[in-house]
Design a protein around this motif. Structure first.
Motif, PDB file in Angstrom:
ATOM      1  N   LEU A 312       0.835  -1.206   0.000  1.00  0.00           N
ATOM      2  CA  LEU A 312       0.000   0.000   0.000  1.00  0.00           C
ATOM      3  C   LEU A 312       0.874   1.263   0.000  1.00  0.00           C
ATOM      4  CD1 LEU A 312      -2.663  -1.130   2.644  1.00  0.00           C
ATOM      5  CD2 LEU A 312      -2.871  -1.209   0.160  1.00  0.00           C
ATOM      6  N   ASP A 313       1.960   1.189  -0.738  1.00  0.00           N
ATOM      7  CA  ASP A 313       2.950   2.263  -0.731  1.00  0.00           C
ATOM      8  C   ASP A 313       3.819   2.118  -1.988  1.00  0.00           C
ATOM      9  OD1 ASP A 313       4.477   4.400   0.077  1.00  0.00           O
ATOM     10  OD2 ASP A 313       5.022   3.555   2.026  1.00  0.00           O
ATOM     11  N   TYR A 314       4.712   3.049  -2.201  1.00  0.00           N
ATOM     12  CA  TYR A 314       5.638   2.974  -3.328  1.00  0.00           C
ATOM     13  C   TYR A 314       6.755   1.991  -3.012  1.00  0.00           C
ATOM     14  CZ  TYR A 314       3.299   6.868  -5.634  1.00  0.00           C
ATOM     15  OH  TYR A 314       2.361   7.658  -6.264  1.00  0.00           O
ATOM     16  N   LYS A 315       6.385   0.746  -2.838  1.00  0.00           N
ATOM     17  CA  LYS A 315       7.311  -0.328  -2.507  1.00  0.00           C
ATOM     18  C   LYS A 315       6.885  -1.589  -3.243  1.00  0.00           C
ATOM     19  CE  LYS A 315       8.154   1.483   2.153  1.00  0.00           C
ATOM     20  NZ  LYS A 315       8.054   1.214   3.612  1.00  0.00           N
ATOM     21  N   MET A 316       7.870  -2.412  -3.612  1.00  0.00           N
ATOM     22  CA  MET A 316       7.586  -3.625  -4.365  1.00  0.00           C
ATOM     23  C   MET A 316       8.711  -4.623  -4.170  1.00  0.00           C
ATOM     24  SD  MET A 316       7.012  -3.970  -8.502  1.00  0.00           S
ATOM     25  CE  MET A 316       8.766  -4.157  -8.888  1.00  0.00           C
ATOM     26  N   SER A 317       8.395  -5.898  -4.132  1.00  0.00           N
ATOM     27  CA  SER A 317       9.424  -6.924  -4.042  1.00  0.00           C
ATOM     28  C   SER A 317       9.605  -7.601  -5.400  1.00  0.00           C
ATOM     29  CB  SER A 317       9.065  -7.960  -2.976  1.00  0.00           C
ATOM     30  OG  SER A 317       7.836  -8.600  -3.289  1.00  0.00           O
ATOM     31  N   ILE A 318      10.764  -8.212  -5.588  1.00  0.00           N
ATOM     32  CA  ILE A 318      11.051  -8.947  -6.824  1.00  0.00           C
ATOM     33  C   ILE A 318      11.575 -10.329  -6.460  1.00  0.00           C
ATOM     34  CG2 ILE A 318      12.429  -9.088  -8.926  1.00  0.00           C
ATOM     35  CD1 ILE A 318      12.483  -6.086  -9.051  1.00  0.00           C
ATOM     36  N   LYS A 319      10.971 -11.342  -7.069  1.00  0.00           N
ATOM     37  CA  LYS A 319      11.376 -12.731  -6.868  1.00  0.00           C
ATOM     38  C   LYS A 319      11.787 -13.322  -8.207  1.00  0.00           C
ATOM     39  CE  LYS A 319      11.544 -17.077  -5.483  1.00  0.00           C
ATOM     40  NZ  LYS A 319      12.673 -17.596  -4.673  1.00  0.00           N
ATOM     41  N   THR A 320      12.983 -13.918  -8.267  1.00  0.00           N
ATOM     42  CA  THR A 320      13.449 -14.597  -9.474  1.00  0.00           C
ATOM     43  C   THR A 320      13.046 -16.065  -9.405  1.00  0.00           C
ATOM     44  OG1 THR A 320      15.361 -13.120  -9.522  1.00  0.00           O
ATOM     45  CG2 THR A 320      15.435 -15.079 -10.925  1.00  0.00           C
ATOM     46  N   ALA A 321      12.433 -16.559 -10.479  1.00  0.00           N
ATOM     47  CA  ALA A 321      11.998 -17.958 -10.519  1.00  0.00           C
ATOM     48  C   ALA A 321      12.809 -18.721 -11.550  1.00  0.00           C
ATOM     49  CB  ALA A 321      10.515 -18.037 -10.860  1.00  0.00           C
ATOM     50  N   ALA A 322      13.290 -19.891 -11.180  1.00  0.00           N
ATOM     51  CA  ALA A 322      14.095 -20.704 -12.088  1.00  0.00           C
ATOM     52  C   ALA A 322      13.242 -21.407 -13.134  1.00  0.00           C
ATOM     53  CB  ALA A 322      14.902 -21.736 -11.294  1.00  0.00           C
ATOM     54  N   SER A 323      11.915 -21.469 -12.882  1.00  0.00           N
ATOM     55  CA  SER A 323      11.011 -22.150 -13.814  1.00  0.00           C
ATOM     56  C   SER A 323       9.600 -21.602 -13.643  1.00  0.00           C
ATOM     57  CB  SER A 323      10.999 -23.661 -13.532  1.00  0.00           C
ATOM     58  OG  SER A 323      10.465 -23.904 -12.232  1.00  0.00           O
ATOM     59  N   PHE A 324       8.753 -21.944 -14.593  1.00  0.00           N
ATOM     60  CA  PHE A 324       7.336 -21.581 -14.497  1.00  0.00           C
ATOM     61  C   PHE A 324       6.728 -22.170 -13.230  1.00  0.00           C
ATOM     62  CE2 PHE A 324       2.892 -22.800 -15.444  1.00  0.00           C
ATOM     63  CZ  PHE A 324       2.338 -21.543 -15.697  1.00  0.00           C
ATOM     64  N   GLU A 325       7.083 -23.406 -12.934  1.00  0.00           N
ATOM     65  CA  GLU A 325       6.533 -24.076 -11.745  1.00  0.00           C
ATOM     66  C   GLU A 325       6.955 -23.365 -10.463  1.00  0.00           C
ATOM     67  OE1 GLU A 325       6.108 -26.479 -15.123  1.00  0.00           O
ATOM     68  OE2 GLU A 325       7.983 -25.618 -14.312  1.00  0.00           O
ATOM     69  N   GLU A 326       8.205 -22.890 -10.420  1.00  0.00           N
ATOM     70  CA  GLU A 326       8.653 -22.163  -9.228  1.00  0.00           C
ATOM     71  C   GLU A 326       7.889 -20.845  -9.077  1.00  0.00           C
ATOM     72  OE1 GLU A 326      12.652 -20.123  -7.281  1.00  0.00           O
ATOM     73  OE2 GLU A 326      12.888 -21.646  -8.864  1.00  0.00           O
ATOM     74  N   ALA A 327       7.618 -20.197 -10.196  1.00  0.00           N
ATOM     75  CA  ALA A 327       6.828 -18.965 -10.154  1.00  0.00           C
ATOM     76  C   ALA A 327       5.441 -19.239  -9.599  1.00  0.00           C
ATOM     77  CB  ALA A 327       6.737 -18.352 -11.550  1.00  0.00           C
ATOM     78  N   LEU A 328       4.809 -20.323 -10.075  1.00  0.00           N
ATOM     79  CA  LEU A 328       3.473 -20.684  -9.583  1.00  0.00           C
ATOM     80  C   LEU A 328       3.517 -21.007  -8.093  1.00  0.00           C
ATOM     81  CD1 LEU A 328       1.823 -22.945 -12.321  1.00  0.00           C
ATOM     82  CD2 LEU A 328       1.449 -20.517 -11.865  1.00  0.00           C
ATOM     83  N   ASN A 329       4.538 -21.711  -7.670  1.00  0.00           N
ATOM     84  CA  ASN A 329       4.654 -22.067  -6.255  1.00  0.00           C
ATOM     85  C   ASN A 329       4.781 -20.822  -5.386  1.00  0.00           C
ATOM     86  OD1 ASN A 329       4.489 -24.811  -6.757  1.00  0.00           O
ATOM     87  ND2 ASN A 329       6.714 -25.098  -6.861  1.00  0.00           N
TER      88      ASN A 329
END
Length: 415
Positions: A312-329
């Protein structure tokens, strides 16, 4: 103060709304919308009294703030609700049994809807318009942060209702104290449904303490996944809009998940975020790529708390995924089941994302900022449900009706 007499009066008056013609309801909504615009100064003066008591750095400040343009937008939404067909009396099902008995399932109002909300004065008009159009009386319990604003808006509503000889109590604003909340949550027999709209702490409190049925409008922890097949130009625009259009709302982006094979595009994807002064909490790989490519004072190393957080602010996280499945998880682990997005061109990947992601709204190459009743063509919204029973996603006219069965026969009896 014992509010049971108030609740009982609203409950008794709710039956009278069913007898109003849709034409009369529409005229009331249009006149209320026009009155809001005409009395903008009155509303803004009241709103200024509330704003003066809040820290401008508080994420609620933007939600609390009204402007002439926002008032015009709220009025426009009210007129949009007026233009929609009535949700009442819809035939949801109809059949004849072997014994000749005719059964019809039709939509009807809930009766009395209680709305508990925080520093969001626009909710006052949204709830009134949707409830009146759907034949429901409403009991409003706004937060103390917006009390002056809510009182001004309800005064305008009551003025229009009086012109049409409708008891103003069909839209009742409760005192802005905790005792009123407690009594509303326990108004069994008077209130048919309660909808909380606000922070996760408010929603959890209502769910855990209400003796009246509740529809949850959950927190919006929203993700956007940038796939190996994603278009980076589309991606940059979508990510920037989802994050910065309005940071204090529940459909704002909280976490960008990016496939590691596209990590070199991260500086480009985040370039407009730097101009908006968005603080990024990046995982190790994302941090290494953004270092020297993103303002140093805005780039932080992600911690476990960076994920699963509604900023709820000018803040954001970034997550790197090694695969589509990791992104879904990752999305599955931290999602609040509000709104999730994929940026991709692969039809196969898109189809899998749509099928496997469990959320009320699943987007493909579209900003999550569109999770909104008005943007869905509903006129306005009473909230965004993240639960699965009765309603899910933006709730509007159809979602605040229930149904009953009408059974007709010719002397049939059961053996």
């Amino acid at each position: 103060m014992d509010l049971n007499a108030t609740f009982k009066r609203v409950q008794q008056l709710s039956a009278s709304l069913v007898g109003l013609s849709d034409e009369t309801i529409n005229l009331i909504l249009i006149e209320t919308a026009d009155a809001a615009v005409a009395q903008s100064k009155f509303i803004l003066d009241a709103n200024a009294s509330d704003l003066a008591l809040m820290n401008p750095d508080d994420p609620k400040f933007d939600r609390l703030k009204l402007t002439e343009d926002r008032i015009k937008g709220i009025a426009s939404d009210m007129k949009s609700v007026a233009s929609l067909p009535s949700p009442l009396g819809r035939i949801l099902g109809e059949w004849i049994r072997p014994n000749g008995m005719k059964i019809k399932k039709i939509s009807v109002p809930f009766g009395v809807i209680g709305m508990i909300y925080e520093a969001r004065p626009n909710v006052t008009f949204d709830v009134f318009s949707l409830c009146l159009k759907s034949g429901n009386a409403c009991i409003l319990k706004g937060g103390s942060d917006a009390d002056h604003s809510n009182q001004a808006l309800v005064k305008i509503i009551h003025g229009v209702l009086a012109k049409y000889h409708i008891d103003p109590a069909v839209c009742t604003l409760l005192p802005a104290d905790r005792e009123a909340t407690t009594q509303l949550l326990n108004a069994v027999g008077y209130v048919d449904l309660i909808i909380p709209r606000g922070s996760s702490s408010l929603i959890n409190f209502v769910r855990d303490n209400a003796r009246v049925p509740v529809i949850e409008t959950g927190a919006g922890i929203c993700h956007t996944y940038f796939d190996t097949s994603g278009d980076k130009v589309k991606g940059k625009e979508i990510i920037t809009n989802a994050k910065t259009r309005r940071v204090s709302v529940c459909n704002a982006l909280d976490c960008l998940v990016i496939h590691k094979d596209r990590i070199s595009d991260l500086p480009f994807l985040c370039s407009d975020l730097a101009e908006k002064r968005v603080i990024i909490y990046a995982d190790e790989l994302a941090f290494s790529v953004l270092r020297n490519n993103y303002p140093e004072d805005l780039l932080k190393v992600a911690t476990p708390e960076s994920f699963g957080t509604e900023f709820l602010d000018y803040k954001m996280s970034i997550k790197t995924a090694a695969s589509f499945e990791e992104a879904l998880n990752h999305i599955g682990l931290f999602s609040s089941k509000h709104s999730e997005c994929i940026i991709a061109e692969s039809l196969q990947t898109i189809s899998r994302f749509q099928q496997l992601v469990d959320a009320a709204c699943v987007y493909v190459n579209v900003s999550t900022a569109f999770t909104d009743g008005a943007q869905f063509g509903f006129g306005a919204e009473i909230g965004i449900s993240t639960q699965k029973l009765h309603a899910r996603g933006p709730m509007a006219l159809n979602e605040i009706t229930t149904y009953k069965y009408l059974i007709e026969g010719n002397g049939q009896i059961r053996s």
